[in-house]
Design an enzyme around this catalytic site. Structure first.
Site, PDB file in Angstrom:
ATOM      1  N   GLY B 243      -3.754  -7.434   3.047  1.00 49.77           N
ATOM      2  CA  GLY B 243      -3.159  -7.116   1.417  1.00 49.77           C
ATOM      3  C   GLY B 243      -4.065  -5.868   0.864  1.00 49.77           C
ATOM      4  O   GLY B 243      -5.154  -5.329   1.229  1.00 49.77           O
ATOM      5  N   HIS B 244      -3.630  -5.746  -0.157  1.00 50.13           N
ATOM      6  CA  HIS B 244      -4.249  -4.601  -0.938  1.00 50.13           C
ATOM      7  C   HIS B 244      -5.670  -4.779  -1.801  1.00 50.13           C
ATOM      8  O   HIS B 244      -5.894  -5.944  -1.655  1.00 50.13           O
ATOM      9  CB  HIS B 244      -3.343  -3.953  -2.209  1.00 50.13           C
TER      10      HIS B 244
END
Lengths: 349, 349, 349
Positions: B243-244
Site C-alpha cells: 500500500g501507499h
C-alpha cells in the site's frame, strides 16, 4: 444462422422431444430465454421456472423431464448431464455466432524472423513473438501479448490480450490463457548469505498439457532447475500464484486467489476453494478438496474434504472469542485444577 | 564455452579439490547432472545422492565433504555456504551461456524525444518511454513495458515484459521487475463525504534501492503526499500488494500473495510467509518473521516468529471444532459454574 | 500558476480566515508544507503540529480552529469535513499543475476503422481499440491498453497503462482503471462431466456505473449469461478478484486482495478489509463492514461489523493454542465429565 435441434442431438447425443427442425441461435437463462433461445435445467428446485420458460428448447434430466413436460410447450433435449450438455451446446452456438479471428499477423506485431507462426494462426496488434518461438495452427494471440524466445503455443490455443508467456515455456492444444497472466516468470529462489539474498537463476520451464485454462492475472513460475508442470485439463481461476517446480495433476481445479508455494506435488481431480493457501514442498494426493480460506501446511495423504478457517461472527463477539482462544491454555489449567479437586473430594468421601 | 573450475574458485573463493582445468557449462540438480555440469549439496540428508552424482563437480560444505569424497569421483569445491556459492556460480554460468540483449531501441518502441536512454540499454518491442524518463546503462526493458514520465531506471536493472512503472518512480541498480508488476499506481486514498468517496490525489512516488527484486503481477502503490520506500535488497515474490506510504527495510523478503496495507513501517531482515496480511499504519521491527497465512493487526515490537492461522482438519471435524470455538463463552461459563460448585462442596465438608 | 484561496472557497465552500488573494500551488503534509502550500488537519491529535505549520494555509474543522488559530499565522479555511475539502482542493491544484494529456491518437496505436474515438479523447502509444468500441469525450487511454470489440468507455474516464477491457464491457463517466486491471475476462464456469471440465461460454458483460475506481491488477469477470454489475461510486483497491455475475452496490469500497466469488449480491455503502474473502452465491445487505482477513461463507442479513480471523501470537504460543483448538472436543468432554461427577457429589451429600 441458427442451429437445428436435430444437429445438436446429432453432435452431442441426448433424446429430443420435439421438432428437430426448430432452430436456436443463442443460449439464455431460464427466466430470460426467448423464442430463438435454448436454456437448461440442472437444479430440480427450478422446475417451476422451467415449466414456465418461453425458451424454444430446454435441456433437462430424465428425472426432471416428466414434471416439466406437463406444462412446458417447447422442445426438450433429455440428457443425463444437462449442465455439461448445455456447456457443449453453448460452445457450439457461440462459435457459430462469432466470426473466428482472421488468420494472419497484424501489421503492428513484432514477430522475430526465426519464429514460426502457422498461417492459420491469428496474431493481434502489438504482439511480440521472440526468436525461435512456435505458434501452431489456429492459435489465437490477442493484442499486446508477449511470447518469449523458443516458447511453444499449441494448436487452437487462445491467449487473450496482454498475456506474458516466457522463454521456452510450452502449452498444449485447446488451452486458454486469460489477460494479464504471466507464465514462466522466475521462481522465488534465493540463497541467504550473511543477511542478504543471492538470486538463484531459474532455468526450468513451465510445461502445460492440453485443455488447460489459466485465469486473468494468474502467475505460474518457471522451475529452478527442473520444470513446473501443469497436466491436462487443469483449470486455474484468476489471481492464482503457482510457485516454481510445482506439479499439478490432471483435471484439478482452483478457484480465485489460491496460492501454491514452490515444489508442491498436487494430485489429479482435486479442487481448491478461493484463497486457500498451500505450503511449499508438500504432497497432496488425488481427489482432495480444500475449502476456501484454508491454509494447508503439511502433506495430505488421504482423499477427502479439508477445512480450516476461523468462523466469522459480529466484531464484538469475535473480540470475546479471540480473547478466549488466546487464553485456551488457562482454560485447560482450570479444568485440570477442577479435575484434581473433584478427584480429592471423591476420594475423601 | 565452458568455465574452468579454477576460474570459479578465483571469482567466488572456496577450496578446490580436483583439476582446475575441468570445464563446466551448466548447472543441474544432483540426480540429473552430467559430465559437463556442476551441482551442489546444501542438505546433508542428500549425501548419498551426492556420492553417486555424475556431475563434473560438486559444491559442498566442509562438514559434508569427507562422506561424499569417499565415493564421489568428480571435482569438489568446498565452501561454508554451498547454496550461496552455487547461486553465484549459476549466475555466472547462465550469463556465459546466454547472449546479452543487444543494446539499442526496437523500431516499434515509442520513446519520447525528451527521455534519456543510455546507448548500452536495451529497449524491446512496443515499449513506451514517456517524457523525461531516464534509462541508465545496461538496463534491459523487455517488450510491452510502460515507463512513465520522469521515471528513473538504474544501471543494469531488468524489467521483464509488460511491466508498468509509473511517473517519477525510481529504481536503483541491478534490480529486477517481473512481468505484469505495477509500480507507482495510485494509493487507495479517499475522503468520505456523506456516504460517497472523494479521491485524494496521490502525488508521492515509489523509491526503490539497489538489488530489489519484484515478482510477477506484484503491485507497489505510490505515496499519497510522501513516498513509498523499498530499501536495498528487498525481495518481493508474485501477487504481492504494498500500500501507499509503506517503508520496507533492507533485505526483507516476502513470499507470494502477501498484502501490506498503507503506511506500514517494516524493518530490515524480516520474512513474510505466503498470504500473510499486514494491517495499515503499524510498525514491525527488524528480524520479525511472519508465518504464512497470518494476519497481523497491530505493531510487532520484538523480533521473533509470529503465527496465527486456523489449523486445518477434515471438514467434518472442522465443523465440530468451529461450533465449539463459537461457543467458547459458554464453555468458560460452565467452568466458572463448576468452580463455584466445587468451592462450595469443599467449604461444606 | 497558483490558485487564490478566494477561488478555492468559491469552488468548494468553507469559511476563509485570511487574505483571499494568497496563492497556493500545491498540497503538502502538515510538517512538510511550505510558503506556497496548503495543508489540512483532520485529526485533533495533530493540533500541535498544525499550530507550528509553515503552510500558507490550513483546512481545519470548527472544533480544531480555535486552538490552532491561537498560534498559527497562516490563512485558515474552516470546513465541517476538512479531509474531504482537502481532497477536492488537492484535485483542483493537481489538475492545475499538470498538463492534460493532449487529445488525439498516438501514431503507434491500432484503432479499428469502425471504432469511435471522440476527438477530445487521448489514446496513448501501443493502444489497441477493436472494432465497434466507443471512447467518449475527454477519456484518457494510456499506453499499452487493450479495448475489446464494442466496449464503451465513458466521458472523462481514465485508463492507466496496460489495462485490458474486454468486448462489450461498459464503464461510465469519471471512472479510473489502474494498470494491469482486467475487466471482462471469462468467469470461471465449467460443467463437470465424468471427472473432466467442459467450459461454459461466458457471454455476459461487465457493466460499471459512474465514478468507479478499479485498482492495479484487479480482475472483474464478465457474467456467464447475465452481466456482472458494479454500481456508481464503487472503489476497488489493487489485486481484487470479482467473480462472474456479482452485483456490487453503490459506494461500496474494498481494500486490497479481497476475493468475491461468483454470483454474490453485495449491498451499498459496505466496506471490506484487505484480503477478506466472500463465498459465492451469497447476499450481503447494505452497510455491512467486513474486517480484514475474514472469510464470509454465508449471507449477511444485518448491517454491522463482522470479523473472523485467528489471533496472531508468537509461534511457540500458537503451537500450544492450535493444539488446544484441535482438541476442543476433548476439553468439552472433560467439562461434561466434571459436571456429571460434581452433580453426583452434590446429590450424595
Amino acid at each position: 444462422m441458427g442451429t437445428r435441434l436435430g444437429e445438436l442431438v446429432q453432435r452431442f447425443g441426448g433424446q429430443l422431444e420435439g421438432d428437430p427442425d426448430i432452430e436456436v441461435t443463442a443460449i439464455a437463462a431460464l427466466d430470460h430465454a426467448g423464442a430463438n433461445e435454448i436454456s437448461f435445467l440442472s437444479n430440480s428446485k427450478l422446475r417451476v421456472l422451467a415449466a414456465q420458460s418461453r425458451a424454444a428448447a430446454l435441456i433437462l434430466s430424465p428425472l426432471d423431464d416428466p414434471a416439466v413436460a406437463a406444462t412446458y410447450e417447447g422442445a426438450r433435449i433429455i440428457s443425463d448431464n444437462p449442465y455439461a450438455y448445455f456447456a457443449r451446446a453453448a460452445q457450439h452456438l457461440v462459435s457459430q455466432a462469432q466470426a473466428e479471428p482472421a488468420p494472419g499477423i497484424h501489421p503492428t506485431a513484432a514477430v522475430h524472423e526465426t519464429a514460426q507462426v502457422h498461417p492459420t494462426a491469428h496474431i493481434g496488434a502489438h504482439v511480440t513473438v521472440e526468436a525461435g518461438a512456435v505458434i501452431k495452427a489456429r492459435a489465437v494471440i490477442d493484442g499486446g501479448c508477449y511470447i518469449g524466445p523458443e516458447a511453444v503455443v499449441g494448436e487452437a490455443t487462445h491467449f487473450f490480450a496482454n498475456v506474458t508467456f516466457h522463454a521456452r515455456c510450452i502449452i498444449g492444444e485447446r488451452g486458454i490463457i486469460h489477460s494479464g497472466a504471466v507464465i514462466g516468470g522466475d521462481g522465488f529462489g534465493f540463497a541467504e548469505d550473511d543477511g542478504t539474498y543471492v538470486k538463484i537463476p531459474q532455468i526450468g520451464r513451465v510445461v502445460m498439457g492440453n485443455d488447460v485454462d489459466i485465469g486473468s492475472n494468474t502467475t505460474v513460475d518457471r522451475g529452478a532447475l527442473d520444470d513446473t508442470v501443469i497436466e491436462d485439463g487443469v483449470k486455474l481461476d484468476n489471481q492464482i500464484q503457482i510457485g516454481h517446480n510445482c506439479h499439478i495433476g490432471a483435471h484439478t481445479a482452483m478457484a480465485g486467489c489460491v496460492g501454491v508455494a514452490g515444489s508442491c506435488k498436487i494430485g489429479k481431480h482435486c479442487t481448491f476453494g478461493g484463497a486457500s493457501m498451500i505450503n511449499g514442498h508438500i504432497e497432496i494426493v488425488d481427489n482432495v478438496h480444500i475449502t476456501a480460506g484454508t491454509l494447508v501446511p503439511n502433506s495430505v495423504t488421504e482423499p477427502g474434504r479439508y477445512t480450516g478457517f476461523f468462523p466469522v461472527t459480529t466484531n464484538a463477539e469475535w473480540e470475546r472469542i479471540a480473547a478466549l482462544v488466546r487464553n485456551l491454555s488457562s482454560m485447560r489449567e482450570k479444568i485440570r485444577a477442577l479435575e484434581r479437586t473433584v478427584k480429592t473430594l471423591k476420594e475423601e468421601k
